[in-house]
Write an enzyme that holds these catalytic residues in place. Structure first.
Site, PDB file in Angstrom:
ATOM      1  N   ARG A   1       0.812  -1.227   0.000  1.00  0.00           N
ATOM      2  CA  ARG A   1       0.000   0.000   0.000  1.00  0.00           C
ATOM      3  C   ARG A   1       0.842   1.274   0.000  1.00  0.00           C
ATOM      4  O   ARG A   1       0.345   2.354   0.338  1.00  0.00           O
ATOM      5  CB  ARG A   1      -0.999   0.018   1.169  1.00  0.00           C
ATOM      6  CG  ARG A   1      -2.053  -1.074   1.087  1.00  0.00           C
ATOM      7  CD  ARG A   1      -3.260  -0.723   1.949  1.00  0.00           C
ATOM      8  NE  ARG A   1      -4.275  -1.758   1.811  1.00  0.00           N
ATOM      9  CZ  ARG A   1      -4.488  -2.723   2.719  1.00  0.00           C
ATOM     10  NH1 ARG A   1      -3.720  -2.780   3.796  1.00  0.00           N
ATOM     11  NH2 ARG A   1      -5.433  -3.607   2.537  1.00  0.00           N
TER      12      ARG A   1
ATOM     13  N   LYS B   1       3.234  11.832 -11.158  1.00  0.00           N
ATOM     14  CA  LYS B   1       2.505  10.862 -11.985  1.00  0.00           C
ATOM     15  C   LYS B   1       3.328   9.589 -12.100  1.00  0.00           C
ATOM     16  O   LYS B   1       4.513   9.633 -12.427  1.00  0.00           O
ATOM     17  CB  LYS B   1       2.253  11.426 -13.386  1.00  0.00           C
ATOM     18  CG  LYS B   1       1.039  12.316 -13.507  1.00  0.00           C
ATOM     19  CD  LYS B   1       0.785  12.654 -14.975  1.00  0.00           C
ATOM     20  CE  LYS B   1      -0.453  13.487 -15.158  1.00  0.00           C
ATOM     21  NZ  LYS B   1      -0.705  13.808 -16.590  1.00  0.00           N
TER      22      LYS B   1
ATOM     23  N   GLU C   1      10.031  18.007 -24.727  1.00  0.00           N
ATOM     24  CA  GLU C   1       9.222  18.418 -23.578  1.00  0.00           C
ATOM     25  C   GLU C   1       9.623  19.823 -23.105  1.00  0.00           C
ATOM     26  O   GLU C   1       8.791  20.575 -22.609  1.00  0.00           O
ATOM     27  CB  GLU C   1       9.355  17.415 -22.434  1.00  0.00           C
ATOM     28  CG  GLU C   1       8.695  16.071 -22.701  1.00  0.00           C
ATOM     29  CD  GLU C   1       7.169  16.109 -22.603  1.00  0.00           C
ATOM     30  OE1 GLU C   1       6.606  17.191 -22.299  1.00  0.00           O
ATOM     31  OE2 GLU C   1       6.534  15.064 -22.823  1.00  0.00           O
TER      32      GLU C   1
ATOM     33  N   LYS D   1       6.807  23.317 -14.719  1.00  0.00           N
ATOM     34  CA  LYS D   1       5.972  22.174 -14.339  1.00  0.00           C
ATOM     35  C   LYS D   1       5.590  22.247 -12.866  1.00  0.00           C
ATOM     36  O   LYS D   1       4.451  21.934 -12.495  1.00  0.00           O
ATOM     37  CB  LYS D   1       6.695  20.864 -14.650  1.00  0.00           C
ATOM     38  CG  LYS D   1       5.801  19.656 -14.385  1.00  0.00           C
ATOM     39  CD  LYS D   1       6.303  18.391 -15.019  1.00  0.00           C
ATOM     40  CE  LYS D   1       5.284  17.268 -14.831  1.00  0.00           C
ATOM     41  NZ  LYS D   1       5.713  16.000 -15.464  1.00  0.00           N
TER      42      LYS D   1
ATOM     43  N   GLU E   1      -4.709  17.067 -11.615  1.00  0.00           N
ATOM     44  CA  GLU E   1      -5.104  17.255 -13.010  1.00  0.00           C
ATOM     45  C   GLU E   1      -6.610  17.439 -13.173  1.00  0.00           C
ATOM     46  O   GLU E   1      -7.238  16.867 -14.049  1.00  0.00           O
ATOM     47  CB  GLU E   1      -4.612  16.086 -13.871  1.00  0.00           C
ATOM     48  CG  GLU E   1      -4.493  16.421 -15.355  1.00  0.00           C
ATOM     49  CD  GLU E   1      -3.837  15.327 -16.169  1.00  0.00           C
ATOM     50  OE1 GLU E   1      -2.983  15.663 -17.005  1.00  0.00           O
ATOM     51  OE2 GLU E   1      -4.169  14.137 -15.966  1.00  0.00           O
TER      52      GLU E   1
ATOM     53  N   ARG F   1      -3.533  21.678 -14.798  1.00  0.00           N
ATOM     54  CA  ARG F   1      -2.457  20.729 -15.115  1.00  0.00           C
ATOM     55  C   ARG F   1      -2.626  20.112 -16.507  1.00  0.00           C
ATOM     56  O   ARG F   1      -1.660  19.624 -17.101  1.00  0.00           O
ATOM     57  CB  ARG F   1      -2.378  19.637 -14.044  1.00  0.00           C
ATOM     58  CG  ARG F   1      -1.215  18.679 -14.258  1.00  0.00           C
ATOM     59  CD  ARG F   1      -0.962  17.785 -13.070  1.00  0.00           C
ATOM     60  NE  ARG F   1       0.148  16.864 -13.346  1.00  0.00           N
ATOM     61  CZ  ARG F   1       0.796  16.177 -12.415  1.00  0.00           C
ATOM     62  NH1 ARG F   1       0.470  16.292 -11.139  1.00  0.00           N
ATOM     63  NH2 ARG F   1       1.788  15.377 -12.743  1.00  0.00           N
TER      64      ARG F   1
ATOM     65  N   ASN G   1      -0.451  18.629 -21.147  1.00  0.00           N
ATOM     66  CA  ASN G   1      -0.716  17.580 -22.127  1.00  0.00           C
ATOM     67  C   ASN G   1      -0.734  18.096 -23.563  1.00  0.00           C
ATOM     68  O   ASN G   1      -1.100  17.348 -24.479  1.00  0.00           O
ATOM     69  CB  ASN G   1      -2.061  16.900 -21.823  1.00  0.00           C
ATOM     70  CG  ASN G   1      -1.980  16.022 -20.596  1.00  0.00           C
ATOM     71  OD1 ASN G   1      -1.224  15.068 -20.555  1.00  0.00           O
ATOM     72  ND2 ASN G   1      -2.759  16.355 -19.574  1.00  0.00           N
TER      73      ASN G   1
ATOM     74  N   HIS H   1       0.093  15.817 -26.479  1.00  0.00           N
ATOM     75  CA  HIS H   1       0.046  14.448 -25.978  1.00  0.00           C
ATOM     76  C   HIS H   1      -1.204  13.674 -26.377  1.00  0.00           C
ATOM     77  O   HIS H   1      -1.196  12.444 -26.342  1.00  0.00           O
ATOM     78  CB  HIS H   1       0.187  14.444 -24.453  1.00  0.00           C
ATOM     79  CG  HIS H   1       1.583  14.722 -23.980  1.00  0.00           C
ATOM     80  ND1 HIS H   1       2.234  15.902 -24.264  1.00  0.00           N
ATOM     81  CD2 HIS H   1       2.449  13.974 -23.258  1.00  0.00           C
ATOM     82  CE1 HIS H   1       3.451  15.870 -23.724  1.00  0.00           C
ATOM     83  NE2 HIS H   1       3.600  14.721 -23.113  1.00  0.00           N
TER      84      HIS H   1
ATOM     85  N   HIS I   1       0.454  10.749 -27.924  1.00  0.00           N
ATOM     86  CA  HIS I   1       0.355   9.450 -27.265  1.00  0.00           C
ATOM     87  C   HIS I   1      -0.290   8.410 -28.175  1.00  0.00           C
ATOM     88  O   HIS I   1       0.071   7.231 -28.127  1.00  0.00           O
ATOM     89  CB  HIS I   1      -0.456   9.570 -25.973  1.00  0.00           C
ATOM     90  CG  HIS I   1       0.371   9.906 -24.776  1.00  0.00           C
ATOM     91  ND1 HIS I   1      -0.180  10.261 -23.560  1.00  0.00           N
ATOM     92  CD2 HIS I   1       1.713   9.942 -24.579  1.00  0.00           C
ATOM     93  CE1 HIS I   1       0.784  10.495 -22.686  1.00  0.00           C
ATOM     94  NE2 HIS I   1       1.936  10.320 -23.288  1.00  0.00           N
TER      95      HIS I   1
ATOM     96  N   HIS J   1       9.427   8.795 -26.838  1.00  0.00           N
ATOM     97  CA  HIS J   1       8.301   9.621 -26.398  1.00  0.00           C
ATOM     98  C   HIS J   1       8.344  11.013 -27.027  1.00  0.00           C
ATOM     99  O   HIS J   1       7.349  11.486 -27.588  1.00  0.00           O
ATOM    100  CB  HIS J   1       8.315   9.727 -24.873  1.00  0.00           C
ATOM    101  CG  HIS J   1       7.274  10.651 -24.327  1.00  0.00           C
ATOM    102  ND1 HIS J   1       5.936  10.325 -24.298  1.00  0.00           N
ATOM    103  CD2 HIS J   1       7.370  11.910 -23.784  1.00  0.00           C
ATOM    104  CE1 HIS J   1       5.254  11.333 -23.770  1.00  0.00           C
ATOM    105  NE2 HIS J   1       6.102  12.293 -23.447  1.00  0.00           N
TER     106      HIS J   1
END
Length: 346
Positions: free
Chosen positions: A107, A129, A171, A208, A218, A222, A226, A229, A233, A249
């Site tokens: 956990r 993230k 980025e 960032k 997000e 936030r 993206n 992306h 993506h 990426h």
């Protein structure tokens, strides 16, 4: 953000202080075959005696549940309890996966990111993230969990080839396009010939950090991170299923930024002149990706699985102008396909 971020040649030595100030029972270092060979020797003097090293295979194709199972098995065999520490030494794939594994093991145990690629230093390792790819979908399973600290040593960049540096630089450019027009116009004549990566890394992390601090989960702002992306993506996920054709990426995100900048013009947000400035800069650094016409439909449909979507609505981050992004802008599959066809003609 609450994690501590250290940048510079002395960043790695901060690990010793972190370990001295907290009573971790055991420390495990997660590496891949490349960072084990090139980067671990630089980190080892800062690690406690008796630490254990777990190695995984590099590459986006290994950012999956099978690799997580390998990591969890190793942590279990080393009898790690909840008062142990996982140190993630690697690029974006490794810090994403390592953070995810640490967040779920018993956990949740604490973890530190030591990013070794430009991409990880300016983006992937910062912001909390974590995640893995699943069923061909990029970062499909993950959680928000901030690392205890991020240790950014630009010296690790000396272990990278030009292609990896370009991937991370994408980025950095994205951060300029969404929040700092002055930096974009200042740097577009310098490009990859910069002499001060420390400054660019610090600047990207600052952008960032401001965004993530304002919106850690997000729910709103936030989402501007993206930009590029949604379509990027989709392109990256599509090529994950193509043996021998995997895109890095940043390479996929460049495709996404060009497509989404064009969509910004089509929706009356971005000026044509600014689109041309973006295109000129990106195409001076990045080679075109070959996207066969026969693949456009399959790539665009992958956008339907983007995490920012609302039901069947594809939500995209677009540009209002260079340095200013807007989020939750709905786009259609047909518009994605048109953007990809536009990219083909560049």
């Amino acid at each position: 953000m609450t994690e501590e971020i250290f940048i510079g040649k002395e960043a790695v030595s901060q690990l010793q202080e972190l370990l001295q100030n907290r009573a971790f029972k055991k420390t495990v270092v997660l590496v891949d075959e490349n960072t084990h060979r090139h980067c671990y020797p630089l980190l080892k003097p800062s690690l406690p005696d008796g630490h254990h090293v777990v190695q995984i295979k590099s590459g986006e194709e290994n950012k999956n549940l099978a690799t997580c199972e390998h990591v969890w098995r190793e942590l279990t065999e080393q009898n790690l309890d909840r008062w142990s520490l996982l140190v993630n030494l690697g690029g974006g794939v490794l810090t994403d996966l390592g953070g995810f594994c640490a967040s779920l093991y018993k956990r949740g145990i604490r973890f530190v990111n030591v990013p070794t690629t430009l991409l990880a230093q300016v983006d992937a390792s910062v912001g909390g993230k974590t995640g893995i790819d699943f069923m061909g979908f990029k970062n499909h399973i993950g959680v928000f969990q901030e690392p205890l600290a991020v240790l950014v040593n630009p010296e690790f960049l000396q272990t990278l080839d030009v292609r990896q540096m370009k991937s991370g630089y994408a980025e950095i450019i994205k951060h300029w396009l969404i929040m700092d027009a002055d930096k974009f116009f200042e740097q577009r004549y310098i490009g990859m010939f910069t002499e001060d990566w420390n400054d660019l890394i610090q600047h990207s992390i600052d952008i960032k950090s401001r965004v993530v601090t304002a919106d850690p989960l997000e729910n709103g702002l936030r989402k501007i991170l993206n930009f590029g992306h949604t379509i990027g993506h989709a392109v990256e996920s599509f090529y994950l299923e193509k043996p021998g054709q995997t895109l890095l990426h940043g390479e996929a995100i460049v495709v996404g930024m060009l497509c989404e900048a064009w969509l910004s013009v089509q929706k009356g947000l971005l000026a044509q002149e600014e689109l041309e400035q973006i295109e000129t800069f990106l195409l001076s650094i990045y080679e075109k990706v070959n996207l066969p016409q026969s693949d456009v439909s399959a790539i665009s449909e992958l956008c339907l699985h983007d995490k920012k979507n609302d039901g069947a609505t594809i939500n995209c981050t677009l540009l209002q102008k260079i340095g200013e992004a807007v989020y939750d802008k709905p786009i259609t599959l047909q518009e994605v396909q048109s953007a990809l066809r536009y990219y083909q003609l560049l």
